[in-house]
Write a protein that holds these residues in place. Structure first.
Motif, mmCIF file in Angstrom:
data_model
loop_
_atom_site.group_PDB
_atom_site.id
_atom_site.type_symbol
_atom_site.label_atom_id
_atom_site.label_comp_id
_atom_site.label_asym_id
_atom_site.label_seq_id
_atom_site.Cartn_x
_atom_site.Cartn_y
_atom_site.Cartn_z
ATOM 1 N N LEU A 140 -10.580 0.686 2.688
ATOM 2 C CA LEU A 140 -10.242 2.055 3.088
ATOM 3 C C LEU A 140 -9.367 2.764 2.056
ATOM 4 O O LEU A 140 -9.085 3.957 2.192
ATOM 5 N N GLU A 141 -8.955 2.036 1.014
ATOM 6 C CA GLU A 141 -8.235 2.668 -0.093
ATOM 7 C C GLU A 141 -9.177 3.438 -1.020
ATOM 8 O O GLU A 141 -8.716 4.236 -1.845
ATOM 9 N N GLY A 193 2.674 8.818 6.534
ATOM 10 C CA GLY A 193 3.654 7.754 6.366
ATOM 11 C C GLY A 193 3.345 6.780 5.246
ATOM 12 O O GLY A 193 2.192 6.571 4.857
ATOM 13 N N VAL A 194 4.416 6.160 4.731
ATOM 14 C CA VAL A 194 4.316 5.035 3.790
ATOM 15 C C VAL A 194 4.240 3.790 4.668
ATOM 16 O O VAL A 194 5.246 3.342 5.224
ATOM 17 N N ARG A 204 1.656 -2.434 -1.109
ATOM 18 C CA ARG A 204 0.811 -1.791 -2.115
ATOM 19 C C ARG A 204 1.209 -0.342 -2.396
ATOM 20 O O ARG A 204 0.516 0.358 -3.132
ATOM 21 N N TYR A 205 2.327 0.109 -1.853
ATOM 22 C CA TYR A 205 2.693 1.513 -2.049
ATOM 23 C C TYR A 205 2.891 1.861 -3.515
ATOM 24 O O TYR A 205 2.630 2.999 -3.938
ATOM 25 N N ALA A 231 -4.744 6.520 2.522
ATOM 26 C CA ALA A 231 -5.132 5.129 2.785
ATOM 27 C C ALA A 231 -4.053 4.371 3.553
ATOM 28 O O ALA A 231 -4.356 3.451 4.326
ATOM 29 N N HIS A 232 -2.790 4.732 3.356
ATOM 30 C CA HIS A 232 -1.715 4.109 4.139
ATOM 31 C C HIS A 232 -2.008 4.243 5.631
ATOM 32 O O HIS A 232 -1.958 3.273 6.392
#
Length: 689
Positions: free
Chosen positions: A30-31, A564-565, A570-571, A628-629
């Motif tokens: 989903l990224e 949101g983060v 992986r942020y 993606a988050h």
């Protein structure tokens, strides 16, 4: 209400080793970039359809939307910037989607539109970003923000004729626009052009300051400052009003910065680094000859004012105004006329104190009430200045200030369509898990005296304080009889650097504990009904909401995490994420990895617990906290056994991290959120009388 059937989300496990631990990332696919990945695009469409199907069954959504539109029916001004006898400001009229740039001839003359972005696109998703007027008042340089992206394109307008120049400056990002004293051109910050035009996923690196001369091509722009040996630094250039020093702040993403100065009166514009390390904040507010006047946290947790004399070979700070002896935090400062005006936060509320330029105290500035004041605009040597004031029950008003007489007079006082006398605003204090006392603002109708559904808002990060301001979006909730609570939790800047550090890195759990304690306080004291607590936050606040939901699903009844983060492992890999390592800690380091895994929302969903109703929100063009988050977090929620309440996501199109979002999209999104929160907290909704 019928049970929700969530879209099928493919599970494609990606297993990785981190310091001896195997972590499985089931939804990494989903990224992928949605416009170029049909599977992600289809997933977004399916999620929005399911969410829309649920939201359309809720009562009161149209009432919230109608009231928000009505509450925005007033003029919203920014503090004017004066050039000669012209005053420049942005003005947002009623429910126009975007504010426009105006000029007034004379302090109280008729305002004329210079730039109206509402005609730039069919959906009004393009906005004015940064803007700056040359010292002589001839030109305005302004940036164009398309569809909510952080990228900017800078254009130039001749103010007298209204003619737009052919100058076209691309790839500006995280920038200010600062004119040279002679008006020949302006300074700005930019990134290299993204590879193959991939603006959404481009890494933030090789930021640099350039000078653009009017009438030339961008390819001819002069590089002023860069650090190729440290490509991860951000460099932002600014110049005090009518000053001749360019101050370049360099930072790896922290609040602390190095400081480099360019003497614009010299011929060669050679950068001179006067503060090489990044151990404190340094912000230039003016100069007296060769002496820079600065606000700094050097030797002062809550900031002080100092000077640095550039005539010295190795300038050392000399104190002008010491750090406050109590708990007040220096939050805003300016040299206006022959005075130094300083805005202090005292328990998150503003006081403005006057000083002589030598630093001697010279009284205070009377404010119209309890709230937030600042945004000082004016020139050294000119007794006319301006500032803004707002509060939870007071829309932003602009005040004209006479530095000689200390007189404050209204310059623009909007009349908002709500009776402030019907609102009760108070500040309470509660104790967190470790005994720390934390402030909490409460806003409600005066006739709401019993426990009522409550919207608890928080942020708690990056040293950013949550201060009183007028918000029609939130007042639509209050108008219906709900309570609005805003918690000044650790991680913010309400009490200076120490308050920030107490919610940073390995201390981040204090932020969550403070917010949980706020929820417990609201229910324990009978402010909030026992099944009526909704929580909301955005960006770092979205992380906050999702993290505490996982930690205390029994306490909260509705969760509204926005942009949101949420994947803390992986942020760093997306767009601006690497700049947040100083706040959260890098997952590439053992100690930070282990701390992040204790609260990363994507990784700590508690399968088998009864969760609150969740409506996550994000935008497809968010290139700061990539969507993606939220996608991965929602997929994990929907796959888990969390009880019967919904776990939904609302994905906006042609919008970014928040700035520049057209008002109609903002209202539509929050009408959905408030209707969702009202349904699951039991707030009764009635049309306005």
């Amino acid at each position: 209400m019928s049970e929700i059937t969530y879209p099928t989300t493919d599970r494609i496990d990606v297993a990785e080793e981190h310091f001896g631990e195997t972590v499985v990332d089931t939804y990494r696919w989903l990224e992928n970039d949605a416009p170029n990945d049909h599977a992600v695009t289809a997933w977004i469409k399916a999620q929005n359809q399911v969410t829309r199907g649920h939201l359309d069954t809720l009562a009161g959504r149209d009432i919230f939307e109608g009231r928000m539109k009505a509450l925005f029916e007033y003029e919203r001004f920014t503090v004017p910037r004066k050039r000669g006898d012209r005053y420049f400001l942005t003005l947002h009229k009623g429910i126009e989607n975007q504010p426009s740039l105006y000029v007034r001839h004379g302090a109280f003359g008729e305002a004329r539109v210079l730039i109206d972005p509402n005609a730039w696109s069919d959906d009004n998703a393009d906005a004015i970003g940064e803007w700056s007027v040359s010292d002589d008042g001839r030109y305005v340089a302004f940036s164009v923000q398309k569809g909510g992206t952080d990228w900017r394109t800078i254009r130039v307008l001749d103010i007298e004729s209204g003619r737009e120049f052919e100058d076209f400056v691309e790839w500006a990002r995280f920038t200010r626009i600062t004119w040279a004293p002679d008006g020949a051109g302006f300074f700005y910050s930019r990134m290299p052009a993204p590879i193959r035009g991939n603006t959404a996923g481009a890494a933030i690196a090789d930021h640099a300051v350039y000078f653009h001369r009017i009438g030339t091509r961008q390819a001819e722009d002069r590089l002023i400052y860069a650090t190729p040996d440290r490509p991860g630094l951000l460099h932002v250039a600014d110049r005090a009003e009518y000053g001749y020093y360019l101050a370049i702040s360099s930072t790896p993403g922290t609040n602390e910065n190095a400081l480099t100065v360019v003497d614009l009166a010299s011929r060669d514009w050679t950068p001179r680094t006067v503060v090489p390390d990044m151990k404190a904040e340094w912000s230039v507010i003016g100069h007296d000859g060769s002496k820079l006047i600065l606000v700094t946290t050097d030797g002062a947790e809550r900031r002080r004012v100092v000077s640095l004399d550039l005539a010295e070979p190795d300038p050392r700070p000399k104190e002008i105004v010491a750090e406050d002896a109590g708990n007040a935090v220096l939050n805003d400062a300016a040299l206006l006329g022959d005075k130094l005006l300083i805005g202090y936060l005292v328990d998150a509320k503003t006081e403005i104190r006057r000083f002589n330029v030598s630093g001697a105290p010279d009284g205070a500035v009377a404010l119209p009430g309890i709230g937030t004041a600042g945004g000082f605009q004016g020139h050294p040597g000119d007794s006319e200045a301006f500032f803004g004031f707002t509060g939870f029950d007071a829309p932003m008003a602009i005040y004209r200030y006479d530095t000689a007489s200390n007189a404050v007079t209204p310059w623009a006082e909007p009349k908002a369509p709500i009776d402030p006398d019907g609102l009760a605003v108070e500040q309470r204090f509660y104790r967190s898990k470790d005994g720390t006392e934390v402030p909490l603002f409460l806003i409600r109708r005066k006739d709401v005296t019993r426990a009522a559904p409550t919207l608890l808002y928080g942020y708690g990060g990056f040293g950013i304080p949550q201060v009183p301001y007028y918000n029609p979006i939130q007042l639509a909730w209050v108008e219906q009889g709900g309570v609005l609570a805003i918690a000044n939790i650790r991680g913010g800047g309400e009490y200076g650097r120490a308050w920030h550090r107490a919610g940073q890195l390995e201390e981040k759990q204090n932020t969550f504990d403070d917010f949980i304690a706020a929820g417990e306080f609201l229910k324990r004291t009978g402010i909030t009904s026992q099944k009526g607590l909704a929580i909301q936050g955005e960006s770092n606040g979205g992380l906050l909401v999702a993290a505490v939901t996982n930690q205390r699903p029994d306490l909260f009844d509705v969760a509204l995490p926005g942009v949101g983060v949420l994947d803390m492992l992986r942020y760093e890999k997306f767009t601006a994420g690497a700049f947040w390592a100083s706040e959260f800690g890098s997952p590439s380091e053992d100690r930070h990895f282990r701390n992040l895994m204790t609260y990363s929302p994507y990784h700590t969903v508690r399968d088998g617990d009864d969760y609150p109703a969740i409506l996550a929100t994000t935008s497809d063009a968010d290139d700061r906290v990539v969507p993606a988050h939220t996608f991965k977090y929602v997929a994990a929620l929907q796959a888990a056994d969390l009880g019967s309440k919904p776990r939904l996501v609302r994905i906006e199109t042609r919008a970014g991290h928040g700035a520049g979002m057209p008002l109609d999209k903002m209202i539509a999104q929050h009408a959905d959120m408030w209707a969702f929160a009202a349904h699951w907290t039991g707030l009764s909704i009635a049309p306005a009388k």
